[in-house]
Design an enzyme around this catalytic site. Structure first.
Site, PDB file in Angstrom:
ATOM      1  N   MET A 562       3.178  -1.104   2.204  1.00 53.50           N
ATOM      2  CA  MET A 562       3.051   0.337   2.029  1.00 53.50           C
ATOM      3  C   MET A 562       1.660   0.721   1.533  1.00 53.50           C
ATOM      4  O   MET A 562       1.170   1.805   1.815  1.00 53.50           O
ATOM      5  CB  MET A 562       4.115   0.841   1.043  1.00 53.50           C
ATOM      6  CG  MET A 562       5.528   0.828   1.604  1.00 53.50           C
ATOM      7  SD  MET A 562       6.708   1.626   0.506  1.00 53.50           S
ATOM      8  CE  MET A 562       6.800   0.433  -0.823  1.00 53.50           C
ATOM      9  N   CYS A 563       1.016  -0.149   0.773  1.00 56.12           N
ATOM     10  CA  CYS A 563      -0.309   0.144   0.239  1.00 56.12           C
ATOM     11  C   CYS A 563      -1.382  -0.385   1.191  1.00 56.12           C
ATOM     12  O   CYS A 563      -1.137  -1.282   1.999  1.00 56.12           O
ATOM     13  CB  CYS A 563      -0.482  -0.496  -1.142  1.00 56.12           C
ATOM     14  SG  CYS A 563       0.667   0.155  -2.368  1.00 56.12           S
ATOM     15  N   THR A 564      -2.596   0.182   1.045  1.00 57.08           N
ATOM     16  CA  THR A 564      -3.715  -0.261   1.870  1.00 57.08           C
ATOM     17  C   THR A 564      -4.251  -1.568   1.308  1.00 57.08           C
ATOM     18  O   THR A 564      -4.932  -1.583   0.284  1.00 57.08           O
ATOM     19  CB  THR A 564      -4.832   0.803   1.884  1.00 57.08           C
ATOM     20  OG1 THR A 564      -4.279   2.031   2.342  1.00 57.08           O
ATOM     21  CG2 THR A 564      -5.958   0.384   2.792  1.00 57.08           C
ATOM     22  N   VAL A 565      -3.913  -2.664   1.963  1.00 58.80           N
ATOM     23  CA  VAL A 565      -4.327  -3.982   1.497  1.00 58.80           C
ATOM     24  C   VAL A 565      -5.447  -4.465   2.410  1.00 58.80           C
ATOM     25  O   VAL A 565      -5.213  -5.086   3.449  1.00 58.80           O
ATOM     26  CB  VAL A 565      -3.147  -4.978   1.496  1.00 58.80           C
ATOM     27  CG1 VAL A 565      -3.596  -6.339   0.977  1.00 58.80           C
ATOM     28  CG2 VAL A 565      -2.007  -4.446   0.644  1.00 58.80           C
TER      29      VAL A 565
END
Length: 707
Positions: A562-565
């Site tokens: 879900m997060c920008t990795v």
């Protein structure tokens, strides 16, 4: 009894608007040139005893005189003002300014006056007697200016004497005839006396300008042994001294009429409630020596006479003056000029063909206001783009400010702000003159089904998005999911807009320029189109390599999904490349319809002054490598194919709702399902016709599963 006549020198009055105009001219036209530039100054006669004689420069000082072409702007004198011809010498560095050949430049101006007197130019235009030079150094970065004025006055062989003790004051009644007239710069007149039983009154009447009536009038006076009466519009207000414009006029009379020994001069200073005009009675020196000297000058080719006229500073010394406008300028205007400074400096040497106005007027729609959106906006501002619109549906979280360059801790505490609004506000804080707008909504996405009760809301959102795309020149796709890019891709293609897509992986990125459907291709000569590489419509989009429809990828995501990795520096690299790709595209004659280039040899000239315009760039930070790639549009693309565009044009909102509720309809509409079925049938036919072993059948099954 005689006494030497002394003159009041000019003081310069340079309007702030002149320095602004000089800054603009230096940036946009002069650049590194140090060639001389003609100027126009003016002065006016002084109706007040409190005012010094000023030589004035305004914003229009660079305009030309006597313009015959109606398309050009002509210099217009202010009311009741008189022309002075100037020359500007602007230097690139303060050292060049200090070491400039001041004496030579001043003597050159003096020589021009002398030559104009002797070759008859003054007979046609007495304003040529009034010349000046202006030496400047413009520090346009800090809005500071160094300057020196020289206003040459030729020196006679002997000082000019008055044959009266002091000038005669003029009664206001004597000048009544001048009240409704526009007087020439220099003129001849007559003095009349009317006697009554008790008093004698004197009046002055204009005969005409020196150019029109001077020669006839002065020769008649010489023939009849009369003392001529001439006048000039005097910028000085002193009761005993005339202004600077009289000096060269007397030299002119002495040379033009060598037998003229005495003359009266009216120093006209306006016709207000009281008069401070004066009448001088002068003895003119013989100029025979200077005529001999003139012949010597012609032989030597150099000016050997004497002249004075350098403006002094507040301490009475001939030294440069200094003015700083930083504190007087509107901070907003100051910021705007400073923002453009570095860009305009590029055109001085590095790239004279840089199209800054095109860049400035380009409007950009940024779909996504996160990591990519913030960095793209900053880069666009650096290039001078003035119109940026943000779209995003999320709010600033505590994890955002360190990675998303437009946000601060205050944007997420105590109450989180909408990302698009916070981003637009940040741009205005950085540069108040920018036109930054924000919209908060979620882009409709394939596979994200909606209940019928929300159809009207979705319709409004689609209409808003479509209108925004129509209103902007460039669409940036910077969202954090694949399916959110589908609708803007399709709408950009449908409306012929340049669409640039930037996407991030963990250690890789993709920047791609979507092809623009060429609506005028049939009007082009095919041979010319082929020769020029007119292939802007032959560029694939972000979805052209897909053989499945975009669907909901946000469901069932874990936290790391879900997060920008991504590696933190990656977004800045991709964002800057996305902006540079736009700037290069703007400089191509075909703009967004330019073909995709893949040349990697740095010694090969690109199609624009900035280099090549690739179709897509794939970067791999693990190997510090960037590859320019090209791909043709896929005939059955789920986003940009004619099948999809035609379906949207015919069904509009209903089509998009169907895609949202069931994205698999896309593969059916664009023909991918038919291709799959055809491929399966071909494989099946081969299996029947060929009596192969089970190993071949297993290979075919794996091929089918790839779809």
């Amino acid at each position: 009894m005689t006494n030497t006549l002394q003159f009041k020198e000019f003081s310069s009055f340079v309007n702030i608007s002149f320095w602004h105009e000089l800054s603009n001219k230096k940036l946009d036209e002069l650049k590194l040139s140090e060639e001389s530039i003609p100027l126009n100054g003016h002065y006016t006669f002084s109706p007040s005893q409190q005012l010094d004689p000023f030589l004035c420069l305004e914003f229009n000082a660079f305009l030309r005189n006597n313009v015959t072409n109606s398309t050009e702007n002509q210099y217009v004198l202010p009311p009741r003002s008189y022309l002075s011809h100037g020359t500007l010498y602007n230097y690139n560095t303060v050292d060049d300014f200090k070491q400039s050949p001041k004496i030579k430049l001043f003597n050159d101006a003096s020589k021009r006056i002398w030559n104009d007197i002797n070759n008859g130019n003054i007979d046609k235009d007495t304003s040529l007697l009034n010349r000046f030079i202006l030496l400047t150094y413009a520090d346009i970065k800090n809005h500071q200016f160094y300057y020196m004025f020289g206003i040459p006055a030729l020196l006679p062989s002997q000082p000019i004497q008055q044959f009266t003790e002091k000038p005669e004051s003029i009664n206001i009644e004597s000048l009544k005839s001048f009240s409704n007239q526009i007087l020439p710069q220099y003129f001849c007149l007559k003095q009349q006396q009317q006697e009554s039983s008790t008093t004698t009154t004197t009046s002055f009447e204009l005969i005409g300008s020196i150019e029109e009536k001077g020669n006839q009038y002065l020769n008649e006076c010489l023939e009849n042994d009369l003392i001529p009466l001439v006048g000039f519009c005097d910028p000085c207000s002193l009761p005993l001294n005339p202004g600077w414009p009289l000096r060269n006029f007397l030299i002119y009379l002495s040379i033009k009429y060598p037998m003229l020994k005495k003359i009266k001069v009216l120093c006209y200073r306006g016709n207000g409630s009281t008069s401070n005009s004066i009448l001088l009675s002068l003895e003119l020196p013989s100029m025979g020596e200077q005529l001999i000297k003139k012949q010597q000058e012609e032989d030597a080719g150099e000016w050997s006479g004497k002249s004075v006229g350098w403006e002094k500073d507040s301490n009475g010394k001939i030294a440069p003056r200094f003015v700083s406008l930083a504190s007087t300028m509107d901070p907003l205007k100051l910021a705007e000029q400073s923002v453009d400074l570095n860009l305009k400096l590029m055109r001085w040497r590095v790239m004279p063909s840089l199209e800054l106005e095109k860049i400035k007027t380009t409007s950009c729609l940024l779909l996504g206001s996160g990591t990519l959106g913030c960095n793209v906006a900053r880069s666009l501002m650096s290039w001078g783009v003035r119109n940026i619109t943000f779209v995003d549906s999320s709010k600033v979280s505590y994890s955002n400010p360190v990675r998303q360059s437009l946000f601060t801790f205050a944007d997420c505490s105590p109450k989180a702000k909408e990302k698009s609004i916070a981003a637009a506000d940040a741009l205005k804080k950085i540069f108040p003159a920018i036109n930054a707008n924000a919209h908060v909504f979620s882009i409709p996405m394939p596979g994200h089904s909606v209940p019928q009760s929300e159809y009207q809301s979705i319709r409004n959102t689609i209409e808003l998005l479509e209108n925004l795309i129509k209103q902007h020149d460039v669409i940036y796709l910077l969202t954090d999911s694949r399916e959110s890019r589908w609708l803007p891709t399709m709408l950009s293609r449908a409306h012929g807009k340049l669409c640039i897509n930037a996407a991030l992986g963990f250690d890789s990125y993709l920047v791609i320029r979507h092809g623009i459907k060429d609506q005028c291709q049939n009007e082009l000569n095919p041979s010319i189109s082929s020769k020029l590489g007119y292939q802007g419509s032959d560029l694939g989009c972000y979805f052209c390599n897909d053989v499945i429809a975009p669907t909901d990828t946000l469901k069932d995501r874990t936290l790391d999904q879900m997060c920008t990795v991504t590696r933190p520096g990656l977004s800045m690299m991709a964002s800057s490349i996305a902006v540079e790709l736009l700037i290069s595209t703007i400089h191509h004659p075909y703009g967004g319809r330019a073909k995709g280039e893949t040349e990697t040899d740095v010694y090969v000239q690109g199609s624009t002054p900035l280099g090549i315009i690739p179709h897509q760039l794939r970067g791999f930070i693990s190997h510090y490598q960037t590859l320019p790639l090209f791909s043709n549009p896929y005939k059955h693309c789920t986003a940009c194919s004619d099948y999809i565009i035609d379906e949207y044009n015919s069904k509009g909102f209903d089509f998009i709702i169907n895609v949202m509720n069931d994205s698999s309809c896309l593969t059916k509409i664009c023909g991918i399902d038919d291709l799959k079925n055809t491929e399966v049938n071909i494989d099946w036919d081969i299996d029947i016709s060929d009596d192969d072993d089970d190993n071949n059948n297993n290979n075919n099954k794996e091929k089918n599963d790839d779809f």
